[in-house]
Design a protein around this motif. Sequence first.
Motif, PDB file in Angstrom:
ATOM      1  N   ALA A  82       0.849  -1.112  -0.421  1.00  0.00           N
ATOM      2  CA  ALA A  82      -0.066   0.614  -0.359  1.00  0.00           C
ATOM      3  C   ALA A  82       1.344   0.955   0.281  1.00  0.00           C
ATOM      4  CB  ALA A  82      -0.842   0.013   1.404  1.00  0.00           C
ATOM      5  N   LYS A  83       2.286   0.582   0.192  1.00  0.00           N
ATOM      6  CA  LYS A  83       3.063   2.141   0.476  1.00  0.00           C
ATOM      7  C   LYS A  83       3.403   2.163  -1.096  1.00  0.00           C
ATOM      8  CE  LYS A  83       5.713   1.147   4.399  1.00  0.00           C
ATOM      9  NZ  LYS A  83       7.150   0.838   5.185  1.00  0.00           N
ATOM     10  N   SER A  84       3.666   3.758  -1.223  1.00  0.00           N
ATOM     11  CA  SER A  84       3.793   4.656  -2.637  1.00  0.00           C
ATOM     12  C   SER A  84       4.907   5.056  -2.474  1.00  0.00           C
ATOM     13  CB  SER A  84       2.588   5.229  -3.202  1.00  0.00           C
ATOM     14  OG  SER A  84       2.308   6.321  -2.286  1.00  0.00           O
ATOM     15  N   ALA A  85       5.312   5.187  -2.075  1.00  0.00           N
ATOM     16  CA  ALA A  85       7.029   6.106  -1.638  1.00  0.00           C
ATOM     17  C   ALA A  85       8.317   6.227  -2.595  1.00  0.00           C
ATOM     18  CB  ALA A  85       7.613   6.445  -0.358  1.00  0.00           C
ATOM     19  N   ILE A  86       8.460   6.238  -3.388  1.00  0.00           N
ATOM     20  CA  ILE A  86       9.543   6.027  -3.969  1.00  0.00           C
ATOM     21  C   ILE A  86      11.141   5.415  -3.475  1.00  0.00           C
ATOM     22  CG2 ILE A  86      11.342   6.903  -5.755  1.00  0.00           C
ATOM     23  CD1 ILE A  86       8.829   6.423  -7.400  1.00  0.00           C
ATOM     24  N   SER A  87      11.097   5.221  -2.203  1.00  0.00           N
ATOM     25  CA  SER A  87      12.278   4.989  -1.204  1.00  0.00           C
ATOM     26  C   SER A  87      11.618   3.413  -0.647  1.00  0.00           C
ATOM     27  CB  SER A  87      12.251   6.065  -0.215  1.00  0.00           C
ATOM     28  OG  SER A  87      10.832   6.277   0.853  1.00  0.00           O
ATOM     29  N   ASP A  88      10.634   3.806  -0.669  1.00  0.00           N
ATOM     30  CA  ASP A  88       9.522   1.730  -0.852  1.00  0.00           C
ATOM     31  C   ASP A  88      10.289   0.720  -1.534  1.00  0.00           C
ATOM     32  OD1 ASP A  88       9.369   2.102   2.625  1.00  0.00           O
ATOM     33  OD2 ASP A  88       7.548   3.573   1.674  1.00  0.00           O
ATOM     34  N   ILE A  89      10.041   1.640  -2.251  1.00  0.00           N
ATOM     35  CA  ILE A  89      10.142   0.742  -3.916  1.00  0.00           C
ATOM     36  C   ILE A  89      11.685   0.707  -4.179  1.00  0.00           C
ATOM     37  CG2 ILE A  89      10.052   1.253  -6.269  1.00  0.00           C
ATOM     38  CD1 ILE A  89       7.461   2.575  -5.739  1.00  0.00           C
ATOM     39  N   VAL A  90      12.462   1.763  -3.665  1.00  0.00           N
ATOM     40  CA  VAL A  90      13.957   1.243  -4.338  1.00  0.00           C
ATOM     41  C   VAL A  90      14.658   0.290  -3.410  1.00  0.00           C
ATOM     42  CG1 VAL A  90      15.850   2.646  -3.976  1.00  0.00           C
ATOM     43  CG2 VAL A  90      14.285   3.568  -5.679  1.00  0.00           C
ATOM     44  N   LYS A  91      14.259   1.113  -2.229  1.00  0.00           N
ATOM     45  CA  LYS A  91      14.443  -0.555  -0.981  1.00  0.00           C
ATOM     46  C   LYS A  91      14.175  -2.186  -1.303  1.00  0.00           C
ATOM     47  CE  LYS A  91      13.957  -1.006   3.829  1.00  0.00           C
ATOM     48  NZ  LYS A  91      13.345  -0.763   5.332  1.00  0.00           N
ATOM     49  N   GLY A  92      13.191  -2.220  -1.779  1.00  0.00           N
ATOM     50  CA  GLY A  92      12.485  -3.754  -2.126  1.00  0.00           C
ATOM     51  C   GLY A  92      13.390  -4.135  -3.090  1.00  0.00           C
ATOM     52  N   PHE A  93      13.540  -3.538  -4.239  1.00  0.00           N
ATOM     53  CA  PHE A  93      14.320  -2.969  -5.294  1.00  0.00           C
ATOM     54  C   PHE A  93      15.213  -4.011  -4.896  1.00  0.00           C
ATOM     55  CE2 PHE A  93      10.885  -1.749  -8.181  1.00  0.00           C
ATOM     56  CZ  PHE A  93      10.653  -3.017  -8.740  1.00  0.00           C
ATOM     57  N   GLU A  94      16.365  -3.653  -4.330  1.00  0.00           N
ATOM     58  CA  GLU A  94      17.759  -3.543  -3.707  1.00  0.00           C
ATOM     59  C   GLU A  94      17.577  -4.676  -2.743  1.00  0.00           C
ATOM     60  OE1 GLU A  94      18.605   0.492  -1.375  1.00  0.00           O
ATOM     61  OE2 GLU A  94      19.401   1.151  -3.367  1.00  0.00           O
TER      62      GLU A  94
END
Length: 223
Positions: A82-94
């Motif tokens: 449910a998160k949309s922050a770019i930082s969270d998405i980047v963290k997931g890919f990292e």
Amino acid sequence: MNDTILLVEDEQTMSRIIADVLRREGFSVLTAYDGKEGLSMYRKHNPKAIIADVMMPNMDGFEMVNKIRHADEQTPVLFLTAKSAISDIVKGFEIGANDYLKKPFSMEELLVRLKALLRRNNNYPESINIGKYEFNAALQTLRGCGETIELTHFEALIMQELATHPNEVLEASKMMIKVWQNDNPYYLNRLHGFIFKLRKYLAGDPKVSILNIRGIGYKLKVE
């Protein structure tokens, strides 16, 4: 071929909906409701792919996948969040996610993304020409003779085996093990049923046929 999907989602209603959709597509589904349980089930069952929520009790999706990635860099991971922050998405890919899907999402999009991940994670060519038809394994479609047919998961798996070995005799027992990990008579009847459907789908091209090799299996004949 292991086609078990591990679904780790703490919202039980959402979990049931996703699991039902996946099972209708022919997947086996394991469900866990937090990261700790998901990690345990991953280690026990070695699933083909993982669908995981990010925010969960006991252990969140990031921590769970991070632990998995220490030993396994290959199994595809699709995060739901449910998160949309770019930082969270980047963290997931990292950490090692292969794809991200933001809530709310459609089940159709979930299936397309999951199948694409599975497609990229095996060694078959994505698109195969079969006479006048084109079989797309990622999208699980058969296109040609003026129509596009959406295949079920099992139809696509069987078509994939046939299409990657044209004009070769494939043993029914090996096909069943490849698709269902079992070659008992129950699955032989299911295989016959799916072959019957695939023959109908390919009927528009007279130079393409699926032959029954009595006592052995099948052959996709392409002239």
